[in-house]
Design an enzyme around this catalytic site. Structure first.
Site, PDB file in Angstrom:
ATOM      1  N   LYS A 197      24.309 -62.351  34.806  1.00 52.89           N
ATOM      2  CA  LYS A 197      23.064 -61.573  35.227  1.00 52.89           C
ATOM      3  C   LYS A 197      22.067 -62.484  36.062  1.00 52.89           C
ATOM      4  O   LYS A 197      21.438 -62.036  37.009  1.00 52.89           O
ATOM      5  CB  LYS A 197      22.325 -61.201  34.223  1.00 52.89           C
ATOM      6  CG  LYS A 197      23.402 -60.117  33.199  1.00 52.89           C
ATOM      7  CD  LYS A 197      23.427 -58.764  33.963  1.00 52.89           C
ATOM      8  CE  LYS A 197      24.033 -57.828  33.312  1.00 52.89           C
ATOM      9  NZ  LYS A 197      24.217 -56.729  33.947  1.00 52.89           N
ATOM     10  N   GLU A 249      14.881 -53.586  33.635  1.00 56.02           N
ATOM     11  CA  GLU A 249      15.425 -52.868  32.477  1.00 56.02           C
ATOM     12  C   GLU A 249      16.236 -53.949  31.789  1.00 56.02           C
ATOM     13  O   GLU A 249      17.041 -54.524  32.388  1.00 56.02           O
ATOM     14  CB  GLU A 249      16.008 -51.429  32.896  1.00 56.02           C
ATOM     15  CG  GLU A 249      17.262 -51.632  33.213  1.00 56.02           C
ATOM     16  CD  GLU A 249      17.825 -52.358  34.670  1.00 56.02           C
ATOM     17  OE1 GLU A 249      16.496 -52.506  35.485  1.00 56.02           O
ATOM     18  OE2 GLU A 249      18.706 -52.890  34.624  1.00 56.02           O
ATOM     19  N   SER A 304      32.349 -62.885  31.748  1.00 54.35           N
ATOM     20  CA  SER A 304      30.702 -62.697  32.052  1.00 54.35           C
ATOM     21  C   SER A 304      29.670 -63.186  31.208  1.00 54.35           C
ATOM     22  O   SER A 304      28.658 -63.424  31.814  1.00 54.35           O
ATOM     23  CB  SER A 304      30.586 -61.159  32.265  1.00 54.35           C
ATOM     24  OG  SER A 304      30.689 -60.381  31.165  1.00 54.35           O
TER      25      SER A 304
HETATM   26  C1  PLP Z   1      27.945 -60.696  29.354  1.00 59.44           C
HETATM   27  C2  PLP Z   1      27.650 -59.275  29.942  1.00 59.44           C
HETATM   28  N1  PLP Z   1      28.666 -58.877  30.556  1.00 59.44           N
HETATM   29  C3  PLP Z   1      28.732 -57.686  31.199  1.00 59.44           C
HETATM   30  C4  PLP Z   1      27.497 -56.870  31.288  1.00 59.44           C
HETATM   31  C5  PLP Z   1      27.639 -55.462  31.788  1.00 59.44           C
HETATM   32  O1  PLP Z   1      26.831 -55.460  33.150  1.00 59.44           O
HETATM   33  P1  PLP Z   1      27.778 -55.233  34.294  1.00 59.44           P
HETATM   34  O2  PLP Z   1      28.793 -54.144  34.248  1.00 59.44           O
HETATM   35  O3  PLP Z   1      26.669 -54.896  35.521  1.00 59.44           O
HETATM   36  O4  PLP Z   1      28.268 -56.609  34.721  1.00 59.44           O
HETATM   37  C6  PLP Z   1      26.458 -57.497  30.490  1.00 59.44           C
HETATM   38  C7  PLP Z   1      25.102 -56.447  30.590  1.00 59.44           C
HETATM   39  O5  PLP Z   1      24.319 -56.976  29.934  1.00 59.44           O
HETATM   40  C8  PLP Z   1      26.304 -58.617  29.782  1.00 59.44           C
HETATM   41  O6  PLP Z   1      25.382 -59.168  29.445  1.00 59.44           O
END
Ligand code: PLP
Lengths: 404, 262
Positions: free
Chosen positions: A100, A122, A388
């Site tokens: 993020k 948000e 992620s």
């Molecule tokens: C570690 C992690 N992966 C994925 C996401 C999902 O968001 P996005 O689909 O925008 O990557 C989040 C959202 O809070 C997150 O904290």
């Protein structure tokens, strides 16, 4: 700007058009009260982010502050288990613990250039809220984060992290009290404070230009994957890239520089919650149809009457009834294949990674890992899973689940 | 193109362009089948325009009061389909202009052509769809609306540029909805200096369309001040608050309108 970034931005097959659309999806469905804010961004974002000055500041902070490039780790024991070659893109090692922050660094520099001194955001899992509070502290800007009351309870450590960082966390108490409702509140705040405030949206959702802007900031992920694979494998293109999708920002970043390389199999993983047909799910492409929410036309979980359905997932970051318009287009064109993983499958995959590689993933990312069981790979395939985020914030959920 | 050029909205402003009172409420609120009866009471009480809100799960341009009425209406079982059923006898009971207001998604799901036909069949005069962008309207909706005699009402705010206001003025022929301040909907007690300056600025632009001021009109005083800069005003949240607690809808609505107009 690296050559890769330059080259692939020039390629346009799946890029946003002048009106802010990806095929039939996208646009800027906003009330007049938001028009000047969004228009100011639309008119300026490309001009600003394409300058050397911006890029230098952005790249320097990504390197020295976020810790990029993040490693591309060959996960040997995981590879053995699935009988293929798996790399993990370690976004979990970013400062603040998830991808993020790539976006919040970009948007905060942009906000400063636009002369804004207040920031709102948000957040669902709290990762985007923390990443926003972090860059606000770094730049000395005021920060308010809207968060659903339900999410505040299940992601407590992140609420306190934001507060330690000096942000005000405001509970969203309407609707399902999760990400969708936090987004509504942030939009209302922006309507009420149009002049001095920038709204840092945390995913590739919202009115044009947000989906494109956030995608560009996150695209550093696939830019690095290409360079790292070249070093490791002598080729820039993997056979598969897998990422989880809430709004879709980590997936957008992980896919972006591969979109025009049709040989690369791109796989997005949505949260099935308790099962796609259980009535408690967040698998948007399986359950949704075209509709308008939060400023863009996209795939949306909704009733026949066009009311938005409250989604459900064990993972707060995936608990959203839509996906970004680019993903809706990638789904519709078939360029990206959509899978989903249930709460249970994701939790198991999270523990599996912990045991096999010594990495406790965020439950969002564990959904991407769960897809390893659903896709057929050849032994020689090169598979990149976008990890992620890290699981620190999710310890409570792991403990409650308990099967480890 | 088969366009009807004049409807009840135009006739109203032609015959009486001053102190027009438009009242907003949410369909299916407080009780599911109150929709038509509230319209009747409003007309009897002396309101000039009725704005019926189509509830939506995510009303981002609305403050807490209207959010709540939307939620209650949906919980009651309100839908676009049901609204048209409730309005089937609208024109046997009501002669003043009626406008439907709501977010774009439920309209899209109902189907835009079918939606406009139903509006025409029920005798609806205009639409306010705050999240329908101007460009989409011009490209995809303008002709359909016109074919069914529907006036599209645009919003302007203190931040709307002069050139954009001119553009809006050019593409509408019902009235322009002038949002009183940078805010979501919600009742306020009075107008500040800045708002008065903004009202004067717009007044001096001499637009071809009538102007109604909305957002934050709550009582006789704010109604009078707003009307002194425009053709009248729109009351929403203050009326919803009345409906929340009303025990005698007919009598209390009568009193409400009387107090506002005085
Ligand atoms: C570690 C992690 N992966 C994925 C996401 C999902 O968001 P996005 O689909 O925008 O990557 C989040 C959202 O809070 C997150 O904290």
């Amino acid at each position: 700007m690296s050559d890769i970034l330059k080259n692939t931005i020039e390629k346009k097959r799946y890029a946003v058009d002048e009106q802010g659309y990806y095929g039939q999806f996208g646009g800027a469905y906003i009330p007049e009260m938001l028009y000047p804010n969004v228009e100011e961004l639309r008119e300026n974002y490309l001009q600003i982010i394409e300058t050397d000055e911006f890029q230098n500041e952005f790249r320097k902070l990504l390197k020295d502050y976020v810790g990029r490039p993040t490693p591309l780790f060959h996960a040997q024991r995981l590879s053995e288990k699935y009988n293929t070659k798996i790399y993990l893109k370690r976004e979990d090692l970013c400062h603040t613990g998830a991808h993020k922050v790539n976006n919040t660094i970009g948007q905060i520099i942009l906000a400063k250039k636009l002369g804004k001194n207040k920031i709102i955001a948000e957040t669902g899992a709290g990762q985007h809220g923390v990443a926003t509070a972090t860059v606000c502290a770094l730049m000395g800007l005021e920060c308010i984060v809207y968060m659903g009351k339900v999410d505040m309870a299940r992601q407590k450590p992140n609420v306190e992290r934001m507060r330690i960082l000096g942000a005000e966390v405001v509970p969203a108490t309407c609707g399902s009290q999760t990400l969708k409702d936090a987004t509504n509140e942030a939009m209302r705040h922006w309507i009420n404070n149009p002049l001095d405030t920038h709204y840092i949206i945390g995913s590739v959702v919202g009115p044009h230009p947000y989906p494109d802007m956030v995608t560009r900031f996150q695209s550093v992920i696939s830019e690095e994957i290409r360079l790292q694979l070249e070093q490791e494998e002598g080729r820039q293109l993997p056979d598969h890239v897998i990422a989880c999708v809430g709004g879709g920002s980590n997936a957008a970043g992980a896919f972006y520089h591969f979109l025009d390389d049709e040989a690369v199999n791109l796989i997005a993983v949505e949260a099935a919650g308790k099962g796609v047909d259980s009535g408690e799910s967040a698998a948007t492409t399986a359950l949704g149809k075209a509709g308008v929410l939060h400023g863009s036309k996209t795939l949306l979980m909704q009733t026949e009457d066009g009311q938005v359905i409250e989604p459900y997932s064990i993972s707060a970051g995936l608990d959203y009834p839509g996906i970004g318009p680019m993903h809706a287009h990638l789904f519709e064109t078939g360029r990206v294949k959509f899978e989903n993983a249930s709460d249970e499958e994701a939790m198991q995959a999270g523990v599996e990674l912990s045991r096999l590689e010594g990495i406790i993933p965020a439950i969002e990312s564990a959904h991407a890992l769960a897809a390893l069981d659903k896709v057929k790979f050849a032994p020689n395939d090169v598979v990149v899973v976008n990890l992620s985020g890290r699981g620190d914030k999710d310890l409570d959920t792991y403990i409650k689940w308990g099967k480890y | 193109m088969n366009t009807k050029t004049s409807n009840r909205i135009n006739e109203l402003f032609e015959s009486n362009g001053r102190e027009v009172l438009s009242v907003y409420y949410t369909a299916g609120f407080p009780e599911l089948n109150d929709t038509l009866r509230i319209a009747q009471y409003l007309e009897e009480a002396g309101a000039d325009i009725i704005e019926i809100g189509m509830p939506f799960s995510d009303p981002v341009a609305d403050g807490p009061t209207i959010q709540e009425s939307n939620k209650k209406a949906l919980d009651n079982g309100m839908s676009v389909r049901l609204l048209f059923d409730q309005l089937a006898e609208l024109r046997e009971k009501i002669s003043i202009p009626v406008i439907l207001m709501g977010y774009i998604n439920p309209v899209l799901q109902f189907g835009i052509n079918k939606f406009c036909s139903e509006c025409e069949r029920c005798g609806v005069d205009g639409l306010i769809i705050p999240d329908l962008p101007m460009a989409e309207y011009l490209a995809l909706y303008k002709n359909i609306f016109a074919e069914h005699g529907l006036k599209n009402v645009f919003l302007i705010t203190p931040q709307t540029s002069e050139s954009r206001i001119r553009l809006i003025d050019e593409h509408t022929d019902g009235f322009i909805y002038m949002v009183s301040s940078a805010s979501v909907t919600g009742a306020k007690d009075l107008f500040g200096e800045q708002q008065r300056k903004y009202f004067e600025r717009i007044q001096s632009m001499q637009l071809k369309n009538p102007l109604l001021i909305g957002f934050g009109i709550s009582n006789h005083e704010t109604f009078k001040v707003a009307s002194s800069y425009s053709n009248g005003a729109i009351i929403g949240s203050a009326f919803i608050k009345l409906l929340q607690t009303a025990t005698d809808l007919k009598a209390q609505i009568k009193q409400f309108v009387k107090d506002i107009k005085a």
